[in-house]
Enzyme design. Sequence first.
Site, short mmCIF file in Angstrom:
data_model
loop_
_atom_site.label_atom_id
_atom_site.label_comp_id
_atom_site.label_asym_id
_atom_site.label_seq_id
_atom_site.Cartn_x
_atom_site.Cartn_y
_atom_site.Cartn_z
N HIS A 46 39.50 23.65 25.21
CA HIS A 46 39.26 24.64 25.84
C HIS A 46 38.67 25.86 25.10
O HIS A 46 37.83 26.50 25.14
CB HIS A 46 40.08 25.31 26.89
CG HIS A 46 39.74 26.55 27.71
ND1 HIS A 46 40.19 27.46 27.23
CD2 HIS A 46 38.73 26.81 28.57
CE1 HIS A 46 39.80 28.75 28.06
NE2 HIS A 46 38.93 27.84 28.78
N GLU A 49 35.45 25.41 23.34
CA GLU A 49 34.23 25.49 24.43
C GLU A 49 33.99 27.04 24.16
O GLU A 49 32.80 27.41 24.34
CB GLU A 49 34.64 25.28 25.80
CG GLU A 49 34.13 25.82 27.01
CD GLU A 49 34.48 26.17 28.11
OE1 GLU A 49 34.24 27.30 28.84
OE2 GLU A 49 35.45 25.45 28.57
N HIS A 50 34.96 27.85 24.31
CA HIS A 50 34.60 29.44 24.03
C HIS A 50 33.70 29.50 22.73
O HIS A 50 32.72 30.30 22.71
CB HIS A 50 35.83 30.13 24.01
CG HIS A 50 36.30 30.44 25.40
ND1 HIS A 50 36.42 31.72 25.98
CD2 HIS A 50 36.58 29.44 26.40
CE1 HIS A 50 36.93 31.59 27.09
NE2 HIS A 50 37.10 30.02 27.32
N GLU A 126 42.60 35.07 29.62
CA GLU A 126 42.28 34.15 30.80
C GLU A 126 43.62 33.31 31.32
O GLU A 126 43.91 33.07 32.52
CB GLU A 126 41.39 32.93 30.29
CG GLU A 126 40.85 31.98 31.25
CD GLU A 126 39.70 31.09 30.70
OE1 GLU A 126 39.35 30.44 31.45
OE2 GLU A 126 39.35 31.06 29.59
#
Length: 417
Positions: A46, A49-50, A126
Amino acid sequence: MYRKLVLDNGVRVVAERLQATRSVTVGVWVNVGSRDEQPGQEGVSHFLEHMFFKGTRRRSATQISRETDALGAEMNAFTTREATAFYIKVVDEHLRPAINLLADLFHNSRFATRELEKEKQVVLEEIRMVQDDPEDLLQDLHVQHQLQRHPLGKPILGQPSIIQRIRRGDLCDYVAHHYVPERTVVALAGHFDWGVVVPLLDKSFGRFQRSGEPIPRRWPASVGGGLLIKKKPLEQAHLCLGLKGVPIDHKDRYAAYALNTALGGGVSSRLFQQVREERGLAYSIYSYLSSYSDTGTLTVYAATRPHEAPRVVELAFREMRRLRSHGLTRKELDRAKNQMKGGLMLGLESTHSRMNKLAKDELHQGRHVSLKEMLEAIDHVSLHRVHRLAASILDLNTLSVTALGPVSRASLEAGLN
């Protein structure tokens, strides 16, 4: 019109040309997600992905944002437990620069240390956001509880302590190991010209090389039961009840969809009617299937007043038991089939959703599954098939219950007896 081709390096391209639209969506999917992370890597998929949006050798992060807006495009990415996807949706006349931009991010992201340190704070925020959302937090806890120590049960966002320790070399090594042609699918849906798109995709995605290493094997999870309670000072008690489901390509998957639809998949479902409409015990109650390449789960979620939690658990338990013993009625099955077909057809009206389906079909089944084939499969679901599946997966001896909020173990155990 559907078409598939395999580039010389092994990248699979799946595309569907839609004449009656002006938009087109391109997605690059890599068959790697949180379940593929090794101990100490939790959250890397994840986090990567950023980082793909934080600058390339040709464009800064700001330039990427400005170019996206200048194209009138929607560009984003997401990470699941089994895949990572990057996509861009544009008007057809901007397809060429859109593919060039997406390919630049995919191949040339720099993962600059300065950007990496800033993005750590974004991801940590997040994670905090999930911690503050009882529904999201509970479902993360429930997956961990149900799948025990299996990698599928790990939170996709990862652990804060591990996120804080990530270094640029960790990201580069992860990309080199997992982001390889053999695991990459480019999916395209919308209005485009085949003669233009094929050479453009070959130029953009046909140049990175095979890794030469075997693709790591995944091992299936076993679905466990039991009761887990996490105390938290909330106004409501949040509940998840889980059982074994079916893998994504299971032969009885459409029967499983029908079973879930009747149990808690809509406003006419048993749980919605029994718990909310007839007794007013919850505002939110629903069930859902989570299907992976080699396993699956069926989950019921509800939020209610803490003193009503045992009653909600009791009602959900009762409906599961009834389904296991008697299956569905003819009216329930017919209603579920119509609901499934309507949701399927309405859900495929956008180029983005069609792109997603193309990629998932290729990753999980290795072929295109047409809308006609899916509708026929729904029509062929029988009462006997649903009942047989219910008897198999609704084994209440393996029921897992996860609760978040001011509830006691004794009260919930009472609801299960």
